[in-house]
Write an enzyme that holds these catalytic residues in place. Sequence first.
Site, PDB file in Angstrom:
ATOM      1  N   ASP A  85       0.863  -1.179   0.000  1.00 16.39           N
ATOM      2  CA  ASP A  85       0.000   0.000   0.000  1.00 16.39           C
ATOM      3  C   ASP A  85       0.904   1.234   0.000  1.00 16.39           C
ATOM      4  O   ASP A  85       1.546   1.542   1.003  1.00 16.39           O
ATOM      5  CB  ASP A  85      -0.877  -0.048   1.269  1.00 16.39           C
ATOM      6  CG  ASP A  85      -1.876   1.091   1.348  1.00 16.39           C
ATOM      7  OD1 ASP A  85      -1.665   2.112   0.665  1.00 16.39           O
ATOM      8  OD2 ASP A  85      -2.860   0.953   2.105  1.00 16.39           O
ATOM      9  N   HIS A  86       0.923   1.922  -1.117  1.00 10.75           N
ATOM     10  CA  HIS A  86       1.877   3.032  -1.269  1.00 10.75           C
ATOM     11  C   HIS A  86       1.499   4.251  -0.411  1.00 10.75           C
ATOM     12  O   HIS A  86       2.272   5.191  -0.283  1.00 10.75           O
ATOM     13  CB  HIS A  86       1.984   3.432  -2.748  1.00 10.75           C
ATOM     14  CG  HIS A  86       3.302   4.033  -3.119  1.00 10.75           C
ATOM     15  ND1 HIS A  86       4.240   4.418  -2.195  1.00 10.75           N
ATOM     16  CD2 HIS A  86       3.847   4.315  -4.322  1.00 10.75           C
ATOM     17  CE1 HIS A  86       5.292   4.918  -2.810  1.00 10.75           C
ATOM     18  NE2 HIS A  86       5.084   4.870  -4.103  1.00 10.75           N
TER      19      HIS A  86
END
Length: 299
Positions: free
Chosen positions: A271-272
């Site tokens: 999850d950036h």
Amino acid sequence: TAEAASVYAGPAVRQLAREIGITLGEVSGSGPKGRILREDLRAYVKTRLAAPPATALPTLPDVDFAAFGPIETVALSNIQKATVTNMSRSWLNVPHVTQFDHADVTELEAFRDSLKPEMTQRGNKLTPLPFLLLAVARALREHPRFNASLAPDGVNLVLKKYCHVGIAVDTPQGLVVPVIRDVDRKTVWELAAEARELADKARNRKLKLAEMQGACFTISSLGNIGGEGFTPIVNAPEVAILGVSKLALRPVWNGHEFLPRKTLPLSLSYDHRVINGADAGNFLTFLVAVLGDLRRLLL
Ligand code: CAO
């Protein structure tokens, strides 16, 4: 307001519009001389509720497949229906990035091979999976941002002080993810036995809800099936997932020559919003180093 004052409507309608939060200037009146009536407010609200917000995703068109050839419609299982919701939710909410690497598992495989007599004696088979679980647990400890979830308020990160890891299991009813608890406190033998027990329970539809909850991270192994790599979808609210592909003999350059080495393709989706590319690079490099030399687990 001046705009509302220029609108033709009675006090009861004005009051109702104020209560609901309707700007009367946007409503067209159907009464005499364009007077706005209660029905007009109702019709206005109905239209606004039915209209998709400007930012809504365009929906897929309805296609009559039967127009192109014979078809059969089969009902999805409950697990498959849950997968439809979970995958869409993760895919739409989590900005995904996937990082790839290969671990040189030649030594690990030799070690696993050397344990074959002990496996028979214990009646407990060791696949690469329990080693991966242990290596992941150590990587999570070294990189606590991976053992976290974004708080619902969006401004806090919940760091978890426990280490529960989910394993994706393919069953005839669909994909389920049982969770092994406290992976960091278990031996490879215990992890192997527990993974097998949970996978069996999953296939026999014996898993309890609690056995599928609380994971900090997930491993999705397609290793025995094949493939060079894939981009797994993060099992939100976890922030990362490890994809494992097929172990094979591949040529590896040692600076002088190509050597045949057993390598394991790994893909780490994350999850950036929570994890930066550099964090992911460090996490996967750490994991590759541990799998390349299990003595690192002692450090
Ligand atoms: N490369 C090559 N071979 C591998 C491997 C890999 N990465 N991982 C496992 N294998 C081998 C094992 O060593 C075993 O070999 P032997 O039978 O010769 O000993 C064989 O493949 C079968 O292993 P397994 O599947 O019984 O056990 P596992 O511990 O590797 O996996 C589990 C357990 C539950 C992950 C698996 O049974 C399963 O369900 N796999 C499907 C996973 C899946 O669908 N994932 C979803 C992806 S979508 O998100």
